[in-house]
Motif scaffolding. Structure first.
Motif, PDB file in Angstrom:
ATOM      1  N   TYR A  46       6.348 -16.639   7.996  1.00  0.00           N
ATOM      2  CA  TYR A  46       6.298 -18.055   8.377  1.00  0.00           C
ATOM      3  C   TYR A  46       7.593 -18.726   7.933  1.00  0.00           C
ATOM      4  O   TYR A  46       7.902 -18.798   6.742  1.00  0.00           O
ATOM      5  CB  TYR A  46       5.105 -18.783   7.767  1.00  0.00           C
ATOM      6  N   LYS A  47       8.361 -19.225   8.916  1.00  0.00           N
ATOM      7  CA  LYS A  47       9.678 -19.784   8.654  1.00  0.00           C
ATOM      8  C   LYS A  47       9.732 -21.291   8.891  1.00  0.00           C
ATOM      9  O   LYS A  47      10.823 -21.863   8.948  1.00  0.00           O
ATOM     10  CB  LYS A  47      10.714 -19.089   9.545  1.00  0.00           C
ATOM     11  N   GLY A  48       8.572 -21.899   9.007  1.00  0.00           N
ATOM     12  CA  GLY A  48       8.541 -23.330   9.269  1.00  0.00           C
ATOM     13  C   GLY A  48       8.685 -24.179   8.030  1.00  0.00           C
ATOM     14  O   GLY A  48       8.726 -25.403   8.121  1.00  0.00           O
ATOM     15  N   THR A  49       8.729 -23.562   6.871  1.00  0.00           N
ATOM     16  CA  THR A  49       8.922 -24.296   5.621  1.00  0.00           C
ATOM     17  C   THR A  49      10.108 -23.705   4.875  1.00  0.00           C
ATOM     18  O   THR A  49      10.615 -22.636   5.210  1.00  0.00           O
ATOM     19  CB  THR A  49       7.670 -24.199   4.722  1.00  0.00           C
ATOM     20  N   ARG A  50      10.546 -24.405   3.879  1.00  0.00           N
ATOM     21  CA  ARG A  50      11.552 -23.887   2.954  1.00  0.00           C
ATOM     22  C   ARG A  50      11.012 -24.060   1.547  1.00  0.00           C
ATOM     23  O   ARG A  50      10.709 -25.184   1.148  1.00  0.00           O
ATOM     24  CB  ARG A  50      12.886 -24.630   3.126  1.00  0.00           C
ATOM     25  N   PRO A  51      10.805 -22.952   0.789  1.00  0.00           N
ATOM     26  CA  PRO A  51      11.195 -21.595   1.178  1.00  0.00           C
ATOM     27  C   PRO A  51      10.300 -21.016   2.272  1.00  0.00           C
ATOM     28  O   PRO A  51       9.165 -21.463   2.472  1.00  0.00           O
ATOM     29  CB  PRO A  51      11.032 -20.811  -0.130  1.00  0.00           C
ATOM     30  N   ALA A  52      10.837 -19.998   2.968  1.00  0.00           N
ATOM     31  CA  ALA A  52      10.051 -19.280   3.961  1.00  0.00           C
ATOM     32  C   ALA A  52       9.129 -18.299   3.255  1.00  0.00           C
ATOM     33  O   ALA A  52       9.355 -17.914   2.102  1.00  0.00           O
ATOM     34  CB  ALA A  52      10.981 -18.557   4.925  1.00  0.00           C
ATOM     35  N   ILE A  53       8.080 -17.888   3.956  1.00  0.00           N
ATOM     36  CA  ILE A  53       7.055 -17.030   3.366  1.00  0.00           C
ATOM     37  C   ILE A  53       6.926 -15.760   4.193  1.00  0.00           C
ATOM     38  O   ILE A  53       6.833 -15.810   5.421  1.00  0.00           O
ATOM     39  CB  ILE A  53       5.695 -17.749   3.317  1.00  0.00           C
ATOM     40  N   GLN A  54       6.897 -14.633   3.496  1.00  0.00           N
ATOM     41  CA  GLN A  54       6.763 -13.342   4.165  1.00  0.00           C
ATOM     42  C   GLN A  54       5.656 -12.557   3.471  1.00  0.00           C
ATOM     43  O   GLN A  54       5.644 -12.443   2.236  1.00  0.00           O
ATOM     44  CB  GLN A  54       8.090 -12.589   4.087  1.00  0.00           C
ATOM     45  N   TYR A  55       4.727 -12.021   4.249  1.00  0.00           N
ATOM     46  CA  TYR A  55       3.614 -11.269   3.679  1.00  0.00           C
ATOM     47  C   TYR A  55       3.417  -9.980   4.469  1.00  0.00           C
ATOM     48  O   TYR A  55       3.546  -9.951   5.698  1.00  0.00           O
ATOM     49  CB  TYR A  55       2.327 -12.099   3.736  1.00  0.00           C
ATOM     50  N   SER A  56       3.097  -8.908   3.758  1.00  0.00           N
ATOM     51  CA  SER A  56       2.758  -7.657   4.416  1.00  0.00           C
ATOM     52  C   SER A  56       1.665  -6.963   3.627  1.00  0.00           C
ATOM     53  O   SER A  56       1.582  -7.086   2.396  1.00  0.00           O
ATOM     54  CB  SER A  56       3.981  -6.746   4.539  1.00  0.00           C
ATOM     55  N   MET A  57       0.809  -6.239   4.346  1.00  0.00           N
ATOM     56  CA  MET A  57      -0.288  -5.504   3.726  1.00  0.00           C
ATOM     57  C   MET A  57      -0.459  -4.189   4.463  1.00  0.00           C
ATOM     58  O   MET A  57      -0.368  -4.123   5.694  1.00  0.00           O
ATOM     59  CB  MET A  57      -1.584  -6.311   3.805  1.00  0.00           C
ATOM     60  N   GLU A  58      -0.683  -3.125   3.698  1.00  0.00           N
ATOM     61  CA  GLU A  58      -0.997  -1.836   4.298  1.00  0.00           C
ATOM     62  C   GLU A  58      -2.205  -1.260   3.578  1.00  0.00           C
ATOM     63  O   GLU A  58      -2.265  -1.231   2.337  1.00  0.00           O
ATOM     64  CB  GLU A  58       0.187  -0.869   4.202  1.00  0.00           C
ATOM     65  N   TYR A  59      -3.182  -0.795   4.350  1.00  0.00           N
ATOM     66  CA  TYR A  59      -4.403  -0.230   3.787  1.00  0.00           C
ATOM     67  C   TYR A  59      -4.656   1.109   4.462  1.00  0.00           C
ATOM     68  O   TYR A  59      -4.581   1.236   5.691  1.00  0.00           O
ATOM     69  CB  TYR A  59      -5.585  -1.166   4.029  1.00  0.00           C
ATOM     70  N   GLY A  60      -4.962   2.120   3.659  1.00  0.00           N
ATOM     71  CA  GLY A  60      -5.326   3.406   4.239  1.00  0.00           C
ATOM     72  C   GLY A  60      -4.657   4.572   3.554  1.00  0.00           C
ATOM     73  O   GLY A  60      -3.695   4.429   2.810  1.00  0.00           O
ATOM     74  N   GLY A  61      -5.186   5.756   3.818  1.00  0.00           N
ATOM     75  CA  GLY A  61      -4.663   6.956   3.206  1.00  0.00           C
ATOM     76  C   GLY A  61      -5.169   7.130   1.782  1.00  0.00           C
ATOM     77  O   GLY A  61      -5.906   6.297   1.246  1.00  0.00           O
ATOM     78  N   ASP A  62      -4.776   8.238   1.165  1.00  0.00           N
ATOM     79  CA  ASP A  62      -5.199   8.504  -0.206  1.00  0.00           C
ATOM     80  C   ASP A  62      -4.512   7.555  -1.167  1.00  0.00           C
ATOM     81  O   ASP A  62      -3.352   7.175  -0.978  1.00  0.00           O
ATOM     82  CB  ASP A  62      -4.864   9.952  -0.587  1.00  0.00           C
ATOM     83  N   ILE A  63      -5.239   7.207  -2.209  1.00  0.00           N
ATOM     84  CA  ILE A  63      -4.685   6.308  -3.207  1.00  0.00           C
ATOM     85  C   ILE A  63      -3.508   6.974  -3.902  1.00  0.00           C
ATOM     86  O   ILE A  63      -3.513   8.176  -4.167  1.00  0.00           O
ATOM     87  CB  ILE A  63      -5.765   5.902  -4.232  1.00  0.00           C
ATOM     88  N   GLY A  64      -2.466   6.224  -4.181  1.00  0.00           N
ATOM     89  CA  GLY A  64      -1.313   6.763  -4.889  1.00  0.00           C
ATOM     90  C   GLY A  64      -1.644   7.018  -6.349  1.00  0.00           C
ATOM     91  O   GLY A  64      -2.327   6.209  -6.992  1.00  0.00           O
ATOM     92  N   THR A  65      -1.195   8.160  -6.873  1.00  0.00           N
ATOM     93  CA  THR A  65      -1.475   8.515  -8.264  1.00  0.00           C
ATOM     94  C   THR A  65      -0.186   8.940  -8.948  1.00  0.00           C
ATOM     95  O   THR A  65       0.560   9.764  -8.403  1.00  0.00           O
ATOM     96  CB  THR A  65      -2.498   9.653  -8.352  1.00  0.00           C
ATOM     97  N   LEU A  66       0.078   8.360 -10.119  1.00  0.00           N
ATOM     98  CA  LEU A  66       1.247   8.698 -10.910  1.00  0.00           C
ATOM     99  C   LEU A  66       0.758   9.322 -12.206  1.00  0.00           C
ATOM    100  O   LEU A  66       0.073   8.669 -13.000  1.00  0.00           O
ATOM    101  CB  LEU A  66       2.072   7.443 -11.205  1.00  0.00           C
ATOM    102  N   SER A  67       1.083  10.598 -12.397  1.00  0.00           N
ATOM    103  CA  SER A  67       0.562  11.301 -13.565  1.00  0.00           C
ATOM    104  C   SER A  67       1.482  12.438 -13.955  1.00  0.00           C
ATOM    105  O   SER A  67       2.052  13.096 -13.070  1.00  0.00           O
ATOM    106  CB  SER A  67      -0.845  11.853 -13.267  1.00  0.00           C
ATOM    107  N   PRO A  68       1.650  12.688 -15.260  1.00  0.00           N
ATOM    108  CA  PRO A  68       2.448  13.831 -15.698  1.00  0.00           C
ATOM    109  C   PRO A  68       1.651  15.124 -15.706  1.00  0.00           C
ATOM    110  O   PRO A  68       2.189  16.186 -16.006  1.00  0.00           O
ATOM    111  CB  PRO A  68       2.857  13.421 -17.118  1.00  0.00           C
ATOM    112  N   PHE A  69       0.359  15.036 -15.407  1.00  0.00           N
ATOM    113  CA  PHE A  69      -0.504  16.195 -15.499  1.00  0.00           C
ATOM    114  C   PHE A  69      -0.712  16.825 -14.129  1.00  0.00           C
ATOM    115  O   PHE A  69      -0.597  16.171 -13.089  1.00  0.00           O
ATOM    116  CB  PHE A  69      -1.861  15.810 -16.103  1.00  0.00           C
TER     117      PHE A  69
END
Length: 968
Positions: A671-694
């Protein structure tokens, strides 16, 4: 067939994405709009344009059936957005979403037709061209793609057709139009006559770094008008029918020409050029050019122009100089051809320059810092004694400034946001308004010029019936018509004693004319082959200086000022190629002001909120149109919706895709009709991301989800000759990743980051041949932190900078680039971690804008990066070489480079965490060819890189490939 199918897919989507999802910026949020609905158009316009919009709506409806006639197609209702905030007079039509957008401020170019009528005829024709694609297979495919299908198929039409056909329309349906303007045709006329040969079709269409090539409008008018004269007025109707019905063909426009004209683009081009060369050759043989001497150096190695001369004395002149190799500058040149640069003006539309009493003035474009569609025209003053430049006015809409001989008063033109036109007088020291006069009948003044006595101003006034030559008396405030109205081009008048010198097109070639104020008699002074302009009489009163067009650019000519050689206007014979006359006969109608109805039209408020979401297109698959890559298009099974409102303030997409054995949902919204402008994105799906040393991780049924919310403030600081922008931003990133928490020694879920950053650049404008900006700076700063888990993730600081400098020769460029990235983290006692395992999480080694790893070295993951690089770019050849239909090679260039980087990473030594350092250096040479492949409209750069990496003592070779999708 597989190759053809892939080529069409990539071609279609590249054009669709980068040409059809088109936006030109926003106007202030406070701007309120009204709307008028007619049978074929919906006009949306600022509240202060009611009278203008009503007249335009009546004109569009009155002209509609005639604009559509020769293409035999009536499209559905089209939205039309009127913008009065900008001074950059223009218009465009886009499809996806379908709309016409026009800037209502009158054009400063040398039209002899009212700007609104020009817009109606030209832009409405573009509507018909694109809408006509929606038939046959394109219409069927449009069920699955929406508006972008017709827009994408339009990309299969050459630019020269789109613009040339529109110029034919504006010319055939009026008493004016660019097809009747000699200066519009002087480029090709001089090429064919002086070169004694034509260029290849590819060079004429795609351009050249070696020679000046007229634009798509000029080429297109010649080709489209010749075709209509020789193949019938239905030729383009038939060809466009073929394209719309057969978009699956690799080159449907080519096959359409083959079918209905027994021709091709190349054959049509060659036939047209042969015809023009013959006809213009006949005219040229009858021209007895007046005697003159050329002041500037005539041994031009590159197309160079000297324009808008101003006489300082009998030996020194101020001129505007430009070339393919240099940006526009204002110089002093003496009668021996010696030059000295005075100053370099900034971005201009059609700036005038004027000089008196040590002050040089011109008009210059300035952008509103926050709103891209709010554009001003200010007056600049340069003192040639002190070499100081200053901006005299701010947030103004002033054009064509001219300073009085005593240097005290400036006269200029103003067209306000209600399109009311004024003659304005300013104090030359302060910019204060002294007087302001409304112009009779609201005609548009062009190029006002003072008489030496400071009493009278001469100018042209453009109205509904063409142009008139007028005098305004500053003291008595009276107007006097000297000549006209006429649809012939008359421009840039200036006083010499009791006469007026001006440019005129009466002979079919632009020449210098003089009008006696007392007798009103007009005489032709010059007899130029391709066009003479902007004459001044020297103080000795025996000589005339003016610019004369040639195939190598405008020359500065000196000729005798001898009335015995002049030709009375009634004896001037008009010699021209009359292609437009046949077009007018085919149409059998002209847009005349007296016949335009004055119907009362219902005016309603336009609800911006109610029109926020406008779904215009969709696709039976998913692709990321912001990140499309020719090598990896990223197209997946699924479905996608695209929306963009008429004001281009609300833009986004909804998508579903299936890939990597998972279901994905995607939302993007800007949305660029205001200042500041607003940008939003969302992604849903796939396996959950996992961060692990194991090796083993907890099982989860959760799906991956990420949310990004960005606030950014684009600030345009463009000024003088530099393009300048500053954009600070803050972005929140939310992920539902699960990760091992080293502090609590357990797995946790939910990972959030906050990123703060800014991008700043300041770049000197470029000439045609420049590879990069000759002088400029780019800086970017990013800081990323995880506020809810700083103990595990620390923070990341990134800095990037680039400096541009001129090289050792013209159009050479030096680029110095530096990068710094550092992760700040805490070391914990991770006793359960085996040596050699990943021991630390880092926020992504995301590289800021412009960052590149040392060439020849594979990118890796590090805690700290410092790098320096030096590039030297230079053109090598401008071959303008055709390799059959496979490629047209425009330029071969070299780029030498040296890269040095220092990387730091965390490792384990003797059961302790230590920071190790790795150094990398590489150097090499790129050989790059800028070309067009297989008549693909966008430029492609293909090259080879050879280099040597010193750390491993390894040579390397890489292929380089880049598509310039932003060229048009």
């Amino acid at each position: 067939m597989k190759f053809h199918f892939l080529f069409i897919i990539l071609f279609f989507f590249s054009l669709n994405i980068f040409s059809q999802f088109y936006e030109t910026g926003e106007v202030p949020f406070s701007q309120k709009y009204n709307q008028i609905n007619t049978e074929h158009f919906k006009l949306v316009f600022p509240e202060n344009l009611i009278d203008y919009a009503t007249r335009m709506a009546n004109t569009m409806e009155y002209s509609y059936s005639h604009i559509t006639k020769s293409l035999n197609y009536n499209p559905k209702k089209v939205p039309v957005l009127l913008n009065s905030s900008s001074v950059l007079s223009n218009g465009y039509v886009s499809w996806a979403p379908k709309r016409m957008e026009v800037v209502t401020t009158p054009s400063r170019n040398n039209y002899s037709q009212e700007w609104m009528k020009e817009l109606v005829l030209h832009e409405s024709r573009h509507v018909i061209q694109i809408a006509k694609m929606n038939q046959g297979l394109t219409k069927i495919a449009g069920i699955g793609f929406g508006e972008m299908m017709a827009g994408g198929v339009t990309g299969m039409l050459p630019f020269w057709f789109l613009e040339g056909d529109a110029v034919c329309t504006e010319t055939a349906l009026s008493e004016s139009g660019r097809g009747r303007n000699p200066s519009f045709q002087s480029g090709w006329r001089s090429i064919l006559i002086e070169n004694n040969k034509s260029y290849s079709y590819e060079k004429a269409y795609y351009g050249s770094f070696k020679d000046y090539i007229p634009d798509h409008y000029e080429l297109g008018y010649q080709l489209t008008s010749y075709a209509r004269n020789n193949y019938g007025d239905d030729i383009w109707d038939n060809v466009l029918n073929h394209v719309g019905r057969n978009p699956y063909q690799l080159y449907p426009f080519y096959f359409g020409l083959k079918k209905y004209a027994k021709s091709s683009k190349v054959k049509l081009y060659n036939e047209t050029m042969d015809f023009l060369k013959t006809e213009w050759g006949k005219i040229d043989s009858e021209i007895e050019e007046n005697k003159y001497s050329v002041i500037n150096n005539t041994n031009k190695k590159v197309y160079t122009s000297y324009q808008k001369p101003i006489v300082m004395d009998n030996s020194f002149y101020i001129v505007e100089k430009s070339s393919l190799s240099d940006i526009k500058k204002i110089v002093i040149i003496d009668d021996k051809g010696n030059e000295k640069i005075l100053c370099t003006p900034g971005y201009t539309s059609d700036n005038s320059i004027s000089y008196a009493n040590g002050k040089l003035i011109w008009d210059e474009i300035v952008y509103d810092p926050l709103w891209p569609k709010k554009i001003y025209s200010v007056i600049k003053v340069f003192d040639i004694t002190s070499n100081k430049e200053k901006k005299l006015t701010s947030k103004s809409r002033y054009f064509h400034p001219n300073i009085s001989s005593d240097g005290k008063t400036i006269v200029c033109v103003e067209s306000d946001q209600s399109i009311q036109n004024y003659l304005v007088f300013l104090n030359a020291e302060t910019g204060e308004i002294l007087k302001k006069f409304a112009v009779p009948e609201n005609k548009f003044p062009q190029y006002p010029s003072w008489k030496k006595d400071g009493e009278k101003i001469v100018m042209t006034l453009l109205g509904s019936n063409g142009s008139t030559l007028e005098i305004f008396n500053y003291k008595t405030e009276k107007w006097e018509t000297l000549f006209g109205p006429t649809y012939s081009i008359i421009s840039k008048p200036k006083f010499f004693k009791n006469t007026i010198l001006f440019n005129g097109s009466f002979s079919g070639t632009d020449n210098i004319y003089t009008l006696n104020v007392e007798t009103k008699k007009i005489f032709q002074i010059t007899n130029s082959r391709f066009g003479a302009y902007d004459a001044c009489v020297l103080p000795n009163e025996n000589q005339l200086i003016y610019t004369n067009y040639t195939n190598k650019g405008y020359d500065l000519n000196l000729a005798d000022y001898n009335p015995d050689d002049w030709i009375p206007l009634n004896q001037v014979e008009k010699k021209e190629i009359n292609l437009y006359k046949n077009l007018s006969e085919q149409e059998g109608w002209k847009l005349e002001d007296k016949n335009i109805p004055n119907n009362e039209l219902e005016i309603k408020k336009y609800n911006k909120l109610g029109h926020l979401i406008n779904i215009h297109s969709w696709a039976p698959f998913y692709f990321d149109y912001d990140e499309i890559d020719f090598q990896n298009p990223g197209i997946y099974p699924g479905v996608q919706l695209f929306f963009q409102n008429l004001l281009s303030t609300s833009i986004g997409s909804l998508g579903y895709s299936y890939h990597d054995n998972g279901h994905y949902f995607n939302i993007t919204y800007d949305y660029k009709g205001t200042r500041p402008a607003i940008q939003y994105s969302m992604e849903y799906g796939g396996d959950i991301g996992t961060l692990s040393p194991f090796d083993s991780i907890p099982a989860t049924n959760s799906s991956n989800i990420s949310n990004n919310l960005r606030l950014y403030l684009p600030i345009d600081l463009t000024n003088n000759r530099y393009s300048e922008r500053f954009t600070p931003f803050v972005e929140a990133k939310f992920y539902n990743y699960q990760y091992y928490d080293y502090i609590d020694e357990k797995f946790a879920q939910g990972l959030n980051f906050i990123e703060y950053g800014m991008l700043y650049y300041r770049l000197l404008k470029q000439s045609t041949r420049d590879i990069r900006s000759k002088f400029g700076q780019i800086f970017q700063l990013n800081y990323v932190t995880s506020p809810n888990d700083n103990g595990n993730y620390g923070s990341l600081l990134r800095m990037y900078g680039t400096l541009y400098f001129p090289g050792l020769a013209k159009n050479h460029s030096i680029k110095l680039q530096g990068n710094y990235q550092k992760q700040y983290y805490k070391i914990h006692n991770f006793t359960q971690i085996e040596q050699g395992k990943e021991v630390r999480y880092f926020t992504s080694n995301y590289m800021p804008f412009g960052f590149t790893y040392p060439r020849g070295i594979q990118a890796q993951r590090f805690t700290g990066i410092s790098s320096l690089s030096v590039d030297y770019a230079m053109p090598l050849l401008y071959p303008d070489l055709n390799i059959g239909r496979l490629a047209y090679i425009m330029r071969i260039r070299l780029n030498g480079f040296v890269d040095y980087s220092r990387f730091q990473y965390l490792t384990i030594a003797n059961s302790n965490f230590v920071t190790a350092t790795y150094y990398a250096t590489s150097y090499g040479l790129d050989i790059i060819s800028d070309m067009h492949l297989a008549h693909f409209v966008f430029p492609i750069s293909i090259g080879i890189r050879t280099g040597f990496e010193t750390n491993t003592n390894s040579p390397f070779t890489e292929l380089l490939f880049e598509v310039d999708l932003g060229r048009y």
